[in-house]
Design an enzyme around this catalytic site. Structure first.
Site: not given
Length: 389
Positions: A46, A275
């Protein structure tokens, strides 16, 4: 995520990639088969085989001796059929409005968790004009998906009638463990007994299941007494220990996440990176830019917390991880690192690189989440069984 076939040229240098070692998948399936004894192995593929690629993993698992495949949804099962997989495939999670007809037409086994689902499957079988193969999923304590004890008798009534009418073939009885990763927890034995009791009750009321299965990866590897006729391992197929405190348990991790170094540059003491300048160089040093970021599955929460293996040495990530890129400190003596060199974010750990478990511990999560995270621009390349990078 894009996928390249085995032995194709690597992706362009601007791209990050997961390298999937199918030899490791083969090895892990064989380990699980041996531990399963007389029980069959259903390989759970899955979520695109936990981020490893459903079709290549499915083919490898079946070649290594898995008897069946398990997925969550019908579209996942149909994708396997469209890819040429003819082995038994079971799908067990169905949102409202699911059309069961394509699954029945493609000979996909359907797990039902309620009387309503069973009636929908029966109606779809009549529509298709084909007998549906059905497993009943029961709740033995997880309180999630599955028929509860109070509703079980009426589900059996519908099951028995549908079977008599030829609408369905009753294949299996399944449930899922609460404490599989805690093998000695007494609740595991209680769930096993509940499943066995529900099987006996069904037989007494005219329904005889061909197989029962309860064990996930940790139970498949530690609780042979709960194996029934089939075990249903997932994470262990991919070489990640289902009980990390017990070590690798003989498994080999299959996934390596890597990218090329995109840029090498020098900075001076006092220069900030990324940043907010959350990291400032405390000495003259060399930085490497890696073209992978949080949009690709590298969690922003790992900013400044992970190492990356480049040229056999661990290099620390510095500054904020950005959407598309982040920076590592190569150190002042980094003349050995060049643009295009591989940067290993995580892998099996055999060469000193970080592992998915390392990331999981930093993030206070599980390695399942880590290996299912690479996405988007990350390409996927396969090493055939027997070949190592």
């Amino acid at each position: 995520m894009q996928t390249t076939e085995p032995m194709t040229p690597p992706a362009p240098l601007a791209s990050a990639q997961t390298v999937i070692d199918l030899g490791a998948i083969d090895h892990n399936v064989r380990v699980l088969r041996e531990l399963a004894g007389s029980a069959d192995v259903m390989a759970v593929v899955k979520a695109d085989a936990y981020g490893h690629g459903a079709l290549p993993v499915a083919r490898t698992a079946l070649a290594a001796g898995a008897a069946a495949l398990g997925v969550a949804t019908i579209p996942e099962a149909l994708a396997l059929r469209e890819g040429g997989i003819t082995a038994p495939v079971l799908a067990w999670l169905h949102p409202p409005g699911t059309d069961f007809a394509p699954a029945i037409a493609a000979d996909v086994e359907v797990a039902v968790s309620s009387r309503r689902q069973l009636e929908q499957v029966t109606a779809a079988a009549a529509e298709v004009g084909r007998t549906a193969t059905v497993t009943v999923k029961v709740d033995t304590g997880l309180s999630r998906n599955g028929v509860g004890a109070a509703d079980y008798p009426e589900v059996l009534d519908v099951l028995r009638r549908a079977q008599a009418d030829g609408a369905i073939r009753v294949r299996g009885l399944m449930s899922h463990l609460v404490h599989g990763d805690d093998p000695e927890n007494p609740f595991n034995g209680l769930q096993g007994q509940r499943l066995a009791d529900m099987r006996v009750y069904a037989r007494e009321h005219g329904v005889d299941y061909e197989v029962a299965h309860l064990c996930n990866s940790p139970a498949a590897m530690t609780r042979p007494d709960l194996a029934f006729e089939m075990v249903r391992p997932g994470i262990s197929l991919y070489g990640l220990s289902p009980i990390p405190e017990r070590g690798d348990m003989g498994l080999r991790p299959a996934m390596t996440l890597k990218c090329p170094v995109a840029l090498v540059r020098s900075v001076h003491a006092g220069d900030g990176v990324s940043y907010g300048h959350r990291w400032v160089a405390d000495r003259d040093t060399t930085l490497g830019l890696l073209p992978i970021g949080y949009a690709d599955g590298v969690y922003r929460a790992l900013s400044g917390r992970i190492d990356v293996l480049i040229k056999g040495r661990r290099r620390r990530a510095v500054g904020r991880i950005c959407m598309d890129q982040f920076v590592v400190d190569l150190g002042p003596d980094a003349d050995d690192v060049a643009v295009g060199d591989d940067a290993i974010l995580f892998g099996p750990g055999a060469n000193g690189e970080p592992t998915a478990q390392d990331w999981a511990e930093l993030l206070d999560t599980i390695h399942y989440e880590v290996v299912t995270s690479p996405r988007g621009r990350v390409t996927r390349t396969y090493l055939p069984a027997g070949q190592q990078d």
